[in-house]
Design an enzyme around this catalytic site. Sequence first.
Site, short mmCIF file in Angstrom:
data_model
loop_
_atom_site.label_atom_id
_atom_site.label_comp_id
_atom_site.label_asym_id
_atom_site.label_seq_id
_atom_site.Cartn_x
_atom_site.Cartn_y
_atom_site.Cartn_z
CB SER A 14 39.68 32.50 31.79
OG SER A 14 39.36 33.72 31.16
CE1 TYR A 16 40.21 35.47 36.16
CE2 TYR A 16 40.54 36.41 33.97
CZ TYR A 16 39.86 35.54 34.82
OH TYR A 16 38.85 34.75 34.32
#
Length: 331
Positions: A166, A192
Amino acid sequence: MLKQQAKPLTKQVPIDSGFGPRTTAQEVLGNQNLKGKIAIITGGYSGLGLEATRVLAEAGATVIVPARTREKAEAALKDLPNIELETLDLSDPQSINAFTQRFLASSRPLHILINAAGIMAVPLKRDSRGFESHFATNHLGHFQLTAGLWPALKQANGARVISMSSRGHRMSGIDFADPNYHHRDYDKWMAYGQSKTANALFAVELDKRGKADNVRAFAVHPGTIVTDLARHLSDEELKAMGALDERGQRRIMEYNHETKTIPEGAATIVWCAISEQLKGKGGVYCENVDIAEINPVNSPTPGVRPWAMDLKDAERLWTLSEELTGTTFDI
């Protein structure tokens, strides 16, 4: 922890694929017939994973979808052909081992492994081993899963492993001193980001080790799409991202090269899984249905940051992952 100095891959260069940010997964596939191909897609029953499952299955591939919530998966997949539903919890090492053993017992090759399941920006939580949940689920679980499936990937003689990264990787490199937040203050976005950098580095090292067995690995940034992955975000956070309309409903954000619909977001995943344009290539980070550029740390432009392509960190993460999971690859 962001690295300023890195030695990234020199092959991380766009190839001008002819596709772009508005390309859909179905357009990438075209008229290809995938009958005889076998794919496993974690997270294959929701969001981007579901779209990849649909496109590959309707093209004739047998798609195995392991799910933690079987009832939800059954409802999402009930109208699709060529689906096998399985059970898997990526945060549970025993569940991972049981799944891989069941698949290997079938003696089938595995042509495509798409590691798409994941969590994002959740409160601090640890698995049974004490590992932070983003690192455990997004990276370590998939590391152990891929290791367990390695004999079937080698058997395919041309397998591809897709690691879902990502642009969140820009928020953090790997803190090798404390990857599981035992000594530093917890930040859900940094956690994350660390896991998404780990996904990219995993593809780098896996490709290096696997290409002799004709197993190639790719990291994918699908774009920004409001899916179930964002279920832990507050309305205030979604509003700041532009993902809520004036009535407080979730929406597709303003179109640009970053924001996409689900069919567009799944395009790069499917491209990395099946495209002949990537034959003989691997270990690269892809976005907008092409190999991405490496861009500097503070660059406002898209692309991958150097620390997510760092060769030494990729090897270091591999060693750490083996130690934490007690797993080694039969390479």
